[in-house]
Design an enzyme around this catalytic site. Structure first.
Site, mmCIF file in Angstrom:
data_model
loop_
_atom_site.group_PDB
_atom_site.id
_atom_site.type_symbol
_atom_site.label_atom_id
_atom_site.label_comp_id
_atom_site.label_asym_id
_atom_site.label_seq_id
_atom_site.Cartn_x
_atom_site.Cartn_y
_atom_site.Cartn_z
ATOM 1 N N LYS A 1 114.673 -7.005 4.185
ATOM 2 C CA LYS A 1 115.332 -6.417 3.016
ATOM 3 C C LYS A 1 116.341 -5.358 3.440
ATOM 4 O O LYS A 1 117.489 -5.342 2.974
ATOM 5 C CB LYS A 1 114.283 -5.814 2.083
ATOM 6 N N ARG B 1 110.486 0.568 -1.564
ATOM 7 C CA ARG B 1 110.091 -0.839 -1.439
ATOM 8 C C ARG B 1 109.805 -1.194 0.011
ATOM 9 O O ARG B 1 110.426 -0.653 0.928
ATOM 10 C CB ARG B 1 111.208 -1.761 -1.947
ATOM 11 N N GLY C 1 105.673 -10.357 -2.701
ATOM 12 C CA GLY C 1 104.576 -9.802 -3.478
ATOM 13 C C GLY C 1 103.367 -9.363 -2.688
ATOM 14 O O GLY C 1 102.388 -8.891 -3.266
ATOM 15 N N MET D 1 103.184 -6.933 -0.351
ATOM 16 C CA MET D 1 103.124 -5.500 -0.065
ATOM 17 C C MET D 1 103.623 -4.736 -1.287
ATOM 18 O O MET D 1 103.967 -5.325 -2.306
ATOM 19 C CB MET D 1 103.916 -5.174 1.199
ATOM 20 N N ARG E 1 118.283 -12.464 0.287
ATOM 21 C CA ARG E 1 117.628 -13.022 1.466
ATOM 22 C C ARG E 1 117.812 -14.531 1.404
ATOM 23 O O ARG E 1 118.118 -15.082 0.333
ATOM 24 C CB ARG E 1 116.134 -12.679 1.486
ATOM 25 N N HIS F 1 105.379 -14.533 -9.446
ATOM 26 C CA HIS F 1 104.578 -14.489 -8.218
ATOM 27 C C HIS F 1 103.933 -15.835 -7.930
ATOM 28 O O HIS F 1 103.990 -16.358 -6.812
ATOM 29 C CB HIS F 1 103.521 -13.389 -8.351
ATOM 30 N N SER G 1 97.540 -38.103 30.748
ATOM 31 C CA SER G 1 97.572 -37.750 29.328
ATOM 32 C C SER G 1 96.641 -36.562 29.135
ATOM 33 O O SER G 1 95.454 -36.635 29.483
ATOM 34 C CB SER G 1 97.125 -38.934 28.466
ATOM 35 N N CYS H 1 97.707 -36.165 24.260
ATOM 36 C CA CYS H 1 97.085 -36.960 23.199
ATOM 37 C C CYS H 1 96.065 -36.170 22.384
ATOM 38 O O CYS H 1 95.412 -36.718 21.518
ATOM 39 C CB CYS H 1 96.432 -38.211 23.779
ATOM 40 N N TYR I 1 105.980 -37.374 26.394
ATOM 41 C CA TYR I 1 105.689 -37.703 25.000
ATOM 42 C C TYR I 1 104.513 -36.874 24.507
ATOM 43 O O TYR I 1 103.728 -36.337 25.285
ATOM 44 C CB TYR I 1 105.379 -39.197 24.832
#
Length: 884
Positions: free
Chosen positions: A25, A94, A103, A105, A338, A455, A761, A829, A849
């Protein structure tokens, strides 16, 4: 460098890049003020460093002096002083962390009012009602947030005042009742704290700053961070800003606006607005709001200015922006911006659209990086399977997807029901940050009040939970609600559709969603980027799973767990006959019977994956898992007696029972004791492959030996496999033989093991258990939540791989294995193969992979591309190009 920075402070870098220091903010307020020159009320930011210092050792030395100096500069700029009995300056205090936590804090508005300055505010504005409305708001907010008095005490009196005045709106409470409320609120404070409400603005300001610092470690903030994966040690900044008033009169108002629709991604203004109200009224859902488009009629000049600001913000941030604004007697003020949260469908549409928007000109790589795991999961959310419904009521469609569950009317009850295994719909008049634990536990959320940026709506969208808000026909009382003449009690079934706003009594069947076309566009770009660098396979054990995996984009099977094939009702008795065999002939007969069924299983998988690699892991679990439970048999033996076959099973179960099966006779160790078992599996696999070749197919087979810890062990197992391959006449097929690396020793001795392996693997599930010394089944249920809450572990290592321990073992094994065999193929895997943060660790280690469950394949395809970009393995060619 100090702790406090004015919004127009000259930083060495653009303020929007300083979120670590100024919070999100504060960084954006500074950007709007010093770079964009937008109409922002002046103020200053207390940095995240101050918060971290406060949480570690209390109020930082020198902070009082810095705040006092910044306050003096603000007062000089505004020509007013906090607490001035003639013409007071009021400020908001704030929170503002690096990552948006809507919402979670605390905020304090109208700070600087006291018994004297409220009269000065009334005199200067010529509006006594406005002054005392502002004071009662400040008293309640300060009492609840700073002095930690339950908010219900203040709310109860306000509701009584509205009832006495015969109004549903805060703005309808007359000044005589507002004065009474102010006196009553001060009495509540003195009764609760033993002290009068603080009149000194210095004391008020320090108290509010400390409350915001403390709220960083509040339970709702911690729960939100744990769910979002936000570190607990960042701290929050605090923003002190001159107040502007949307509750002055009917020429004033407040709103929240998005530069595009955060639900669909469509271009055009979107948001909520209230006349004669303060910002908290919009997000709290206390009053039902007007759409942002209503500004065009009520405040046409302001509407035009706001749209021009929206366009500037989108161009500057190159993304959809979420804003808060206030109109004070016809003048527009921007209070915050934001990059806005969005649904998965909206995120995909915006990412694709912005690549062809000349004002933004995203590259394809940037578009890929805009999409998160949650976005992909959300577009696969279920929907109502039928529209032939008796709709109980309809609210605002706040967060897409459908959910079915039992109605619970408090966050605590919802959490408790979910812990019992019940699906839950959390039903509230409106949600507040105190409800976050119940929202986390719920399948879906339903509120009677609130708009599309309330909210409930914002949090549900961020978490991908279906939500319907503003269903104002609901009348909620205690543990029940009434709609028309229908009563819904706690525990009754409800179905909600967050895409249409429909609420239905009972259980509506659900069906899978149809993902938008932009999903395939984004995944196609991701595939282009990662091709040749990091493939994505699936873990699948049968033909239907393999078919689904290929449909979702899998490039082969990284793990086929053959033990799963033995658990069917027609196979389990045969396995037991093999275990109970007393002669070689009996064992061979049972193995032959198993070979026939395994051949069919393998044939189905190879057919679905034709032309793609299929890695088959030979039998891994302890044999006792195929036998009855010893305790159950002992009980039956003592009470009813056992049959002859049951006696044999009882004897075998006792013989094979182990104190710690995970460390017992499993994997290759089982093959050492029963080599015929592995030979049978190899023959079945190769016969299935031969069948595919005869049918014109192109089977690609890899055979994986599980749980090896030494070169000699793998060499012996490889010998069995090669003998079985020769017996099966598989000389015409190229077959790779490799092993799972799932113990620390195997990782450390990877160099010598690679001498007899063509691929590794990594079984990261067991590697995590053995590295940490954790039993997953025990630790996750009993201990993990406490460890995470205390910050003893940064994340659950069974969900996200531990980069410093398990990740280091993977990197070491990759390096040592390839040093012995440069062409060694490397894969993962374990279940971590579908986790984006883990995929980045594996990509950094150099694996070829990752493999995951079929339904995680789209997430893994996206995450693999993002990991390669983050690591610099591939580059972004810019707006006009395709990522290399």
């Amino acid at each position: 460098m100090g702790y406090v920075f004015d919004f127009d402070h000259r930083h060495e870098r653009p303020p929007m890049e300083l979120k670590d220091l100024l919070g999100g903010k504060g960084a954006n307020l500074a950007e709007m003020t010093s770079v964009l020159g937008l109409p922002v009320p002046p103020g200053f930011t207390i940095s995240t460093e101050a918060c971290r210092a406060y949480l570690t050792a209390g109020w930082p030395a020198g902070l009082d002096e810095e705040v006092a100096a910044a306050r003096a500069r603000l007062e000089e700029r505004m020509g007013k002083r906090l607490g001035d009995p003639e013409d007071p300056l009021l400020v908001s205090v704030r929170s503002g962390a690096k990552f948006s936590m809507p919402g979670m804090m605390d905020t304090v508005l109208n700070l600087g009012l006291n018994d004297r300055s409220v009269a000065g505010l009334a005199k200067q504005t010529g509006d006594e009602r406005f002054a005392y409305d502002s004071y009662r708001r400040f008293l309640a907010m300060y009492g609840r947030i700073v002095l930690e008095i339950p908010g219900e005490e203040f709310d109860r009196l306000l509701e009584a005042a509205k009832e006495l005045a015969g109004t549903d709106a805060d703005a309808g409470v007359p000044v005589v009742l507002l004065r009474f409320l102010c006196d009553s609120y001060k009495a509540i404070v003195e009764r609760a704290t033993g002290r009068p409400f603080p009149q000194d603005p210095d004391e008020q300001l320090r108290g509010a700053i400390e409350a915001v610092f403390r709220s960083w470690n509040g339970p709702r903030a911690r729960a939100y961070r744990e769910h979002e994966g936000i570190p607990h040690d960042l701290g929050t900044a605090v923003n002190v800003q001159a107040m502007v008033f949307g509750n002055r009169d009917d020429r004033s108002g407040t709103g929240v606006g998005f530069t595009r629709d955060p639900n669909t991604g469509a271009q055009g203004e979107y948001g909520d607005f209230l006349v004669n109200a303060q910002g908290e009224d919009v997000v709290a859902g206390i009053r039902n709001t007007l759409p942002l488009s209503a500004l065009a009629e009520l405040f046409p000049e302001v509407h035009a200015e706001l749209l021009e600001i929206f366009a500037r913000l989108e161009r500057h941030y190159r993304d959809m922006c979420d804003t808060e604004f206030t109109i004070e007697q016809g003048k527009l003020w921007m209070l915050q911006t934001r990059v806005g949260k969005r649904t998965g469908r909206a995120a995909l549409r915006m990412a694709v659209d912005m690549t062809s928007d000349p004002a933004i000109a995203l590259s394809r790589a940037e578009a890929i990086q805009r999409i998160t795991e949650d976005h992909v999961e959300q577009v696969l959310h279920p929907q109502f399977a039928t529209q032939d419904l008796e709709v109980l009521t309809t609210g605002l469609a706040a967060s897409p997807g459908a959910a079915v569950g039992r109605a619970y009317f408090s966050a605590d009850d919802a959490e408790a029901a979910a812990a019992r295994g019940e699906p839950v719909i959390l039903v509230r008049t409106e949600t507040s940050p105190e409800d976050v634990h119940g929202m986390l536990a719920a399948q879906g959320i339903l509120t009677a009040r609130g708009g599309l940026v309330s909210h409930a709506a914002v949090v549900a969208r961020g978490w991908g939970k279906p939500a319907v808000v503003g269903a104002d026909a609901l009348r909620i009382s205690g543990r029940r609600m009434e709609v028309g003449g229908t009563v819904v009690a706690e525990g009754d079934w409800l179905s909600i559709d967050g895409s249409s706003g429909q609420v239905v009594l009972g259980q509506v069947p659900l069906t899978a969603a149809e993902p938008p076309p932009e999903l395939q566009t984004i995944l196609g770009w991701a595939d282009e980027l990662r091709t040749g660098h990091l493939a994505v396979r699936a873990n699948a054990d049968n033909g239907p799973d393999a078919r689904n995996a290929r449909r979702l984009g899998a490039e082969g099977i990284g793990l086929c767990r053959t033990e799963h094939m033995f658990l069917g009702e027609d196979r389990l008795p045969v396995v037991r006959r093999m275990i109970l065999a007393e002669t070689e002939e009996e064992e061979r007969a049972a193995l032959e019977e198993l070979r026939a069924v395994q051949r069919e299983d393998f044939r189905a998988i190879l057919e679905e994956m034709d032309g793609l690699p299929v890695t088959v892991r030979l039998l891994d679990p302890p044999l006792h898992e195929f036998l009855p439970d010893v305790a159950e048999l002992e009980l039956k033996r003592a009470t009813k007696g056992l049959s002859e076959e049951e006696e044999r099973l009882y004897g075998a179960a006792k013989a094979w029972r182990e104190f710690n099966p995970m460390l017992g006779v499993r994997g290759v160790r089982l093959g050492v004791l029963k080599p015929g078992l592995y030979s049978m599996q190899v023959r079945a696999l190769m016969e299935a492959a031969a069948d595919r070749v005869a049918a014109g197919g192109r089977p690609v087979v890899e055979i994986m030996i599980p749980l090896t810890v030494a070169r000699a062990e793998l060499a012996e197992a490889r010998r069995w496999v090669e003998e079985a391959l020769a017996e099966a006449g598989a000389s015409g097929l190229e077959v790779r033989i490799g092993t799972m690396i799932e113990t620390p020793r195997a990782a450390l001795r990877a160099g010598e093991i690679a001498e007899v392996a063509e691929f590794f693997s990594f079984g990261t599930n067991d590697l995590t258990q053995l590295t940490f010394g954790f039993s997953r089944d025990d630790v996750e249920g009993r201990m993990m939540s406490a460890y995470l809450a205390k910050g003893l572990l940064p994340a659950n290592p069974f969900e996200t791989v531990d980069p410093a321990g398990v990740g280091e073992l993977v990197r070491l094994a990759c390096e040592r294995g390839r040093a012995s065999r440069p062409d060694l193929k490397l894969g993962v895997c374990g279940e971590h193969g579908g986790d984006p943060a883990s995929i980045e660790v594996f990509a950094g280690a150099g694996v070829d992979y990752v493999s995951c469950s079929p339904f995680r394949v789209p997430v893994a395809r996206l995450a693999a591309a993002q990991a390669l970009l983050a690591l610099g393995v591939v580059k972004d060619e810019g707006p006009a190009g395709v990522p290399a």
